[in-house]
Design a protein around this motif. Structure first.
Motif, mmCIF file in Angstrom:
data_model
loop_
_atom_site.group_PDB
_atom_site.id
_atom_site.type_symbol
_atom_site.label_atom_id
_atom_site.label_comp_id
_atom_site.label_asym_id
_atom_site.label_seq_id
_atom_site.Cartn_x
_atom_site.Cartn_y
_atom_site.Cartn_z
ATOM 1 N N LYS A 82 0.664 -1.238 0.512
ATOM 2 C CA LYS A 82 0.030 0.087 0.123
ATOM 3 C C LYS A 82 1.172 1.079 -0.063
ATOM 4 O O LYS A 82 0.646 2.207 -0.484
ATOM 5 C CB LYS A 82 -0.956 0.276 1.207
ATOM 6 C CG LYS A 82 -2.052 0.661 1.180
ATOM 7 C CD LYS A 82 -2.903 0.719 0.100
ATOM 8 C CE LYS A 82 -4.372 1.621 -0.428
ATOM 9 N NZ LYS A 82 -4.968 1.202 -1.539
ATOM 10 N N LEU A 83 1.948 1.394 0.363
ATOM 11 C CA LEU A 83 2.358 2.532 0.770
ATOM 12 C C LEU A 83 3.297 2.462 -0.597
ATOM 13 O O LEU A 83 3.934 3.536 -1.184
ATOM 14 C CB LEU A 83 3.606 2.362 1.740
ATOM 15 C CG LEU A 83 3.787 2.419 3.164
ATOM 16 C CD1 LEU A 83 4.741 1.971 4.072
ATOM 17 C CD2 LEU A 83 2.452 3.816 3.290
ATOM 18 N N GLU A 84 3.868 1.648 -0.976
ATOM 19 C CA GLU A 84 4.858 1.499 -2.725
ATOM 20 C C GLU A 84 3.621 2.209 -3.428
ATOM 21 O O GLU A 84 4.326 3.061 -4.295
ATOM 22 C CB GLU A 84 4.474 0.472 -3.183
ATOM 23 C CG GLU A 84 6.261 0.576 -2.202
ATOM 24 C CD GLU A 84 7.057 -1.238 -3.013
ATOM 25 O OE1 GLU A 84 8.365 -0.752 -3.041
ATOM 26 O OE2 GLU A 84 6.665 -2.300 -3.324
ATOM 27 N N GLU A 85 2.442 1.644 -3.091
ATOM 28 C CA GLU A 85 1.261 2.505 -4.156
ATOM 29 C C GLU A 85 1.594 3.669 -4.205
ATOM 30 O O GLU A 85 0.870 4.088 -5.084
ATOM 31 C CB GLU A 85 0.212 1.365 -3.906
ATOM 32 C CG GLU A 85 -1.556 1.657 -5.082
ATOM 33 C CD GLU A 85 -2.532 0.633 -4.694
ATOM 34 O OE1 GLU A 85 -3.127 1.575 -4.300
ATOM 35 O OE2 GLU A 85 -2.634 -0.247 -4.242
ATOM 36 N N ILE A 86 1.091 3.783 -3.436
ATOM 37 C CA ILE A 86 0.368 5.778 -2.755
ATOM 38 C C ILE A 86 1.737 6.285 -3.145
ATOM 39 O O ILE A 86 1.649 7.443 -4.381
ATOM 40 C CB ILE A 86 0.609 5.860 -1.714
ATOM 41 C CG1 ILE A 86 -0.606 5.514 -0.849
ATOM 42 C CG2 ILE A 86 0.668 7.703 -1.101
ATOM 43 C CD1 ILE A 86 -1.043 5.356 0.917
ATOM 44 N N LEU A 87 2.916 6.227 -2.539
ATOM 45 C CA LEU A 87 4.291 6.936 -3.446
ATOM 46 C C LEU A 87 4.711 6.793 -5.287
ATOM 47 O O LEU A 87 4.608 7.448 -5.523
ATOM 48 C CB LEU A 87 5.799 6.498 -2.820
ATOM 49 C CG LEU A 87 5.710 7.212 -0.832
ATOM 50 C CD1 LEU A 87 7.271 5.858 -0.899
ATOM 51 C CD2 LEU A 87 5.900 8.221 -0.724
ATOM 52 N N LEU A 88 4.368 5.125 -5.821
ATOM 53 C CA LEU A 88 4.181 5.223 -7.269
ATOM 54 C C LEU A 88 3.329 6.311 -7.658
ATOM 55 O O LEU A 88 3.881 6.578 -9.342
ATOM 56 C CB LEU A 88 4.270 3.659 -7.368
ATOM 57 C CG LEU A 88 5.527 2.848 -7.169
ATOM 58 C CD1 LEU A 88 5.452 1.825 -7.189
ATOM 59 C CD2 LEU A 88 6.659 3.682 -8.198
ATOM 60 N N VAL A 89 2.223 6.388 -6.865
ATOM 61 C CA VAL A 89 1.040 6.888 -8.012
ATOM 62 C C VAL A 89 1.288 7.976 -7.901
ATOM 63 O O VAL A 89 1.091 8.790 -9.168
ATOM 64 C CB VAL A 89 -0.218 6.589 -7.414
ATOM 65 C CG1 VAL A 89 -1.146 7.377 -7.876
ATOM 66 C CG2 VAL A 89 -0.847 4.918 -7.484
ATOM 67 N N TYR A 90 1.990 8.490 -6.836
ATOM 68 C CA TYR A 90 2.244 10.266 -6.970
ATOM 69 C C TYR A 90 3.286 10.635 -8.268
ATOM 70 O O TYR A 90 3.150 11.711 -8.768
ATOM 71 C CB TYR A 90 2.899 10.626 -5.495
ATOM 72 C CG TYR A 90 3.123 11.988 -5.613
ATOM 73 C CD1 TYR A 90 2.433 12.936 -4.880
ATOM 74 C CD2 TYR A 90 4.436 12.344 -5.779
ATOM 75 C CE1 TYR A 90 2.521 14.158 -5.581
ATOM 76 C CE2 TYR A 90 4.977 14.220 -5.727
ATOM 77 C CZ TYR A 90 3.814 14.603 -5.262
ATOM 78 O OH TYR A 90 4.878 15.967 -5.321
ATOM 79 N N ILE A 91 4.223 9.406 -7.475
ATOM 80 C CA ILE A 91 5.587 10.168 -8.704
ATOM 81 C C ILE A 91 5.186 9.998 -10.207
ATOM 82 O O ILE A 91 5.190 11.026 -11.730
ATOM 83 C CB ILE A 91 6.390 8.896 -9.243
ATOM 84 C CG1 ILE A 91 6.813 9.467 -7.561
ATOM 85 C CG2 ILE A 91 7.552 8.807 -9.851
ATOM 86 C CD1 ILE A 91 8.425 7.764 -7.502
ATOM 87 N N LEU A 92 3.941 9.296 -10.587
ATOM 88 C CA LEU A 92 3.015 9.152 -12.006
ATOM 89 C C LEU A 92 2.409 10.117 -12.042
ATOM 90 O O LEU A 92 2.212 10.648 -12.903
ATOM 91 C CB LEU A 92 2.771 7.068 -12.004
ATOM 92 C CG LEU A 92 1.675 7.603 -13.385
ATOM 93 C CD1 LEU A 92 2.512 6.723 -14.845
ATOM 94 C CD2 LEU A 92 1.050 6.769 -13.150
ATOM 95 N N GLU A 93 1.958 10.365 -11.380
ATOM 96 C CA GLU A 93 0.540 11.210 -11.880
ATOM 97 C C GLU A 93 0.651 12.835 -11.991
ATOM 98 O O GLU A 93 1.255 13.420 -12.405
ATOM 99 C CB GLU A 93 -0.498 11.185 -10.965
ATOM 100 C CG GLU A 93 -1.125 9.997 -11.659
ATOM 101 C CD GLU A 93 -2.300 10.449 -12.120
ATOM 102 O OE1 GLU A 93 -2.081 11.603 -12.631
ATOM 103 O OE2 GLU A 93 -3.958 9.513 -12.118
ATOM 104 N N ASN A 94 1.573 12.670 -10.600
ATOM 105 C CA ASN A 94 3.011 14.485 -10.464
ATOM 106 C C ASN A 94 3.968 14.881 -11.598
ATOM 107 O O ASN A 94 4.689 15.914 -11.605
ATOM 108 C CB ASN A 94 3.175 14.530 -9.413
ATOM 109 C CG ASN A 94 1.441 14.871 -8.909
ATOM 110 O OD1 ASN A 94 1.239 15.853 -8.526
ATOM 111 N ND2 ASN A 94 0.969 13.802 -7.762
ATOM 112 N N ASN A 95 4.170 13.470 -12.446
ATOM 113 C CA ASN A 95 5.592 13.847 -13.380
ATOM 114 C C ASN A 95 5.321 13.880 -14.632
ATOM 115 O O ASN A 95 6.276 13.873 -15.305
ATOM 116 C CB ASN A 95 6.590 12.964 -12.578
ATOM 117 C CG ASN A 95 7.727 13.462 -11.114
ATOM 118 O OD1 ASN A 95 8.390 14.508 -11.780
ATOM 119 N ND2 ASN A 95 7.063 12.735 -10.259
ATOM 120 N N ARG A 96 4.133 13.419 -14.872
ATOM 121 C CA ARG A 96 3.702 13.255 -15.971
ATOM 122 C C ARG A 96 3.732 12.208 -17.133
ATOM 123 O O ARG A 96 4.366 12.615 -18.155
ATOM 124 C CB ARG A 96 3.490 14.992 -16.487
ATOM 125 C CG ARG A 96 2.363 15.957 -16.334
ATOM 126 C CD ARG A 96 2.389 17.387 -16.872
ATOM 127 N NE ARG A 96 1.671 18.147 -16.649
ATOM 128 C CZ ARG A 96 0.519 17.935 -16.074
ATOM 129 N NH1 ARG A 96 -0.703 17.358 -16.327
ATOM 130 N NH2 ARG A 96 -0.403 18.976 -14.991
#
Length: 655
Positions: free
Chosen positions: A509-523
């Motif tokens: 779950k923690l990895e999911e949250i961080l990876l989603v942030y990187i994916l969405e906020n770095n376009r």
């Protein structure tokens, strides 16, 4: 002028004489008083705790030193709680006169303390029951500071200034799950503590050491805990009882100050741990290792609150955190949590993540800085006022190298393999070389609208997370007292499916949250590309992956030809695609509850303007015509009359 002075001197002489007589009387009758005190304890143990307390011999040596032999406490119909062969202790008489029991010295030899559970019977249950003298009036304020200070003072007064324990054993037996700590020797002398412990369990045998400074009267301590043998200290019992394996190299506990100032109690100090290793299937599939961690704490307690003050700080490798935690009952019951990570280098954050907890980040590199703030507040009496605010501020933050999870692969052709219950499923090619692969513009617009409505209505506007969804998820989890609802967006589902596993662990779950942030906020990938990949990899039925396979499996159609009702059906089975067949009756038609679910979704889409009445004109009931029909339990044609005639003839023939 002299007359009052003479009276005062005379009164003081009489008082001194009375005290001398009392001391002499106390001296000569002290053994008798001691026996009466023991008799009272014996009576209380029988009446209040259904237990037997016995002392073979009890006597005074000198004015304040007590000697006891063969001290035993045994609950009725349960194992003995403790048995000590010899106890010798001194009591401060001056404190005793004002009702404050304060031990001066303590020598204890040969004995054991054991906690035993057999079936559902525990030998300490009687001592956990609520004291009937406690007030049941919940309107009465507890006054946390005063209560805590009184308890701490009493406990520290029971810790002698000089102590020597020899051959004392602490044992746990939880229905055969056993562990023991043998105190071969423990010495507290001149405020210096040193001890050798022998720890045994089913899986290991170690010698530990506690060493440091301890001053119970001034409420200060600085104690270190480490292993005398090679290797890390392993924590017993928890591995067998909770499947939790814990080990560490050393722990340090420092208490600098315990002070009550008016209505507030302050407790200050710090604790640290090195090479903490944790293993539990709910945390991660691997060992989680924290190399260095430190907590500089300041606990504040008042009449109606308990808190970790914002001046406290936590450090995890290079990550510094300022926490604020509060439980307040002044008006309503309010829980508050604030987390502040001051500006730090992104790369320092990545390298400080615990090993085993973020395996997909190993090898990742980043430039720039960031800071983070979390604000959470929950009012138990006004749950709908819940506050959840999470903010991350970036400063030239950029990922220059990905770790194990290379998010760039979403933009190209790749092979996807689902993992279900740790079993790797068949490979699915995400790309045009796969005949079942369907570009987004070749998927029915009705299906896109239906799936977005059920799974993530604001997909094209959010950046991976929906704060309001998080709030509702938290509220439901608090009400049900379990994790009964998530707040998963399509972005989170995509990361979980493509890069992670379906294991329900904290690590995932923690990895999911961080990876989603990187994916969405770095376009890294466009929203359209993310949605296209999502439609082509998610599971739509048993061993059915992607909308290309699903549209043929259920309806023998291409994804572009699906009707509105067929799209509504496909959207509603996404949460449990392997159980789609239970939505149908024995005639192959949708059950009433399934029809109601689709009608609810349809009306919702009408209200949101995603459908218009003309879209549903001429629609026929959902009919499964593909291979999926073979998994639906459809009743065979009725031939009861023929069978009955046959059975009747057979019966006559047998006679």
């Amino acid at each position: 002028m002299n007359f009052p002075k003479q009276k005062i001197f005379k009164a003081l002489k009489i008082l001194a004489l009375v005290l001398i007589v009392l001391c002499i009387g106390l001296y000569f009758f002290r053994d008798s008083l001691l026996k009466q005190a023991i008799a009272k304890v014996e009576h209380k143990m029988i009446v209040d705790y259904n237990s037997t307390f016995s002392v073979k011999s009890a006597s005074f040596t000198g004015l304040s030193t007590i000697k006891l032999t063969d001290v035993v406490l045994a609950p009725k119909n349960a194992d003995t709680l403790f048995k000590i062969q010899k106890i010798e202790t001194s009591v401060s008489l001056s404190n005793l006169l004002i009702g404050d029991v304060q031990l001066g010295t303590l020598n204890l030899n040969n004995g054991y303390v054991q906690l035993v559970k057999k079936g559902k019977v525990r030998n300490f249950d009687a001592f956990l029951k609520k004291d009937e003298t406690e007030s049941d009036d919940k309107s009465e304020k507890r006054k946390y500071a005063s209560t805590a200070y009184r308890i701490i003072s009493k406990l520290l007064n029971l810790v002698p200034t000089d102590m020597k324990l020899e051959n004392l054993k602490f044992k746990i037996d939880d229905n055969g799950k056993k562990a023991s700590i043998a105190v071969n020797k423990l010495v507290l002398n001149n405020k210096q503590l040193e001890t050798n412990l022998h720890v045994q369990s089913k899986d290991f045998d170690q010698r530990w050491n506690l060493k440091g400074f301890a001053d119970p009267r001034n409420k200060k301590a600085d104690i270190r805990f480490f292993n005398l043998d090679t290797g890390a200290i392993r924590v017993p019992y928890f591995d067998e009882r909770y499947n939790l394996k814990v080990s560490f190299d050393s722990i340090r506990l420092n208490v600098q100050n315990i002070e009550k100032d008016g209505s507030e109690l302050h407790i200050d100090g710090y604790s640290s741990i090195s090479n903490l290793k944790i293993n539990h299937p709910k945390i991660a599939s691997k060992d989680v290792v924290i190399k260095n961690a430190r907590f500089d704490y300041r606990f504040l307690l008042g009449n109606d609150f308990i808190s970790i003050d914002s001046t406290s700080s936590m450090q995890l490798n290079k990550i510094k955190v300022r926490p604020y935690v509060s439980y307040n009952t002044e008006k309503d019951t309010v829980y508050t949590l604030k987390v502040d990570i001051p500006k730090m280098k992104a790369q320092d954050f990545i390298v400080s993540l615990p090993d085993g907890l973020f395996t997909h980040f190993q090898g990742m590199q980043a430039t720039g800085n960031f800071d983070y703030k979390l604000d959470f507040k929950f009012n138990k009496n006004k749950p709908n006022t819940l506050v959840f605010d999470s903010k991350l501020n970036k400063e030239d933050l950029k990922i220059t190298k990905y770790g194990e999870a290379d998010l760039n692969k979403l933009n190209g052709e790749f092979v996807y393999r689902a993992i279900i219950q740790n079993v790797l499923q068949r490979p699915i090619l995400v790309g045009n070389a796969n005949p079942n692969y369907t570009p987004l513009d070749q998927i029915s617009p009705y299906l896109r609208k239906c799936v977005l409505t059920t799974e993530d209505p604001s997909f094209f506007s959010h950046r991976g997370f929906i704060n309001e969804a998080f709030k509702q998820s938290i509220l439901k989890n608090i009400r049900t007292k379990k994790f009964s609802r998530g707040a998963s967006t399509i972005s989170m589902q995509l990361i979980k499916n493509v890069f992670l596993t379906r294991e329900k662990t904290l690590s995932r779950k923690l990895e999911e949250i961080l990876l989603v942030y990187i994916l969405e906020n770095n376009r890294i990938a466009s929203k359209e590309r993310m949605l296209e990949v999502y439609f082509n990899i998610i599971e739509w039925g048993p061993n059915v992956y992607g909308i290309g396979e699903a549209s043929h499996f259920y309806f023998q159609k291409s994804p572009s030809s699906l009707s509105v009702d067929e799209c509504l059906y496909l959207a509603t089975i996404i949460p449990k695609p392997r159980k789609f067949m239970y939505q149908f009756n024995d005639e192959g038609n949708l059950k009433d509850y399934a029809i109601k679910n689709q009608k609810f979704l349809k009306n919702l889409m009408f209200r949101r303007g995603l459908l218009i009445p003309e879209d549903t004109l001429g629609q026929l009931p959902v009919y499964i015509s593909g291979n999926a029909r073979s998994l639906i339990r459809i009743k065979a044609p009725d031939s009861t009359a023929v069978k009955n005639d046959s059975l009747s003839l057979e019966g006559e023939f047998d006679l």
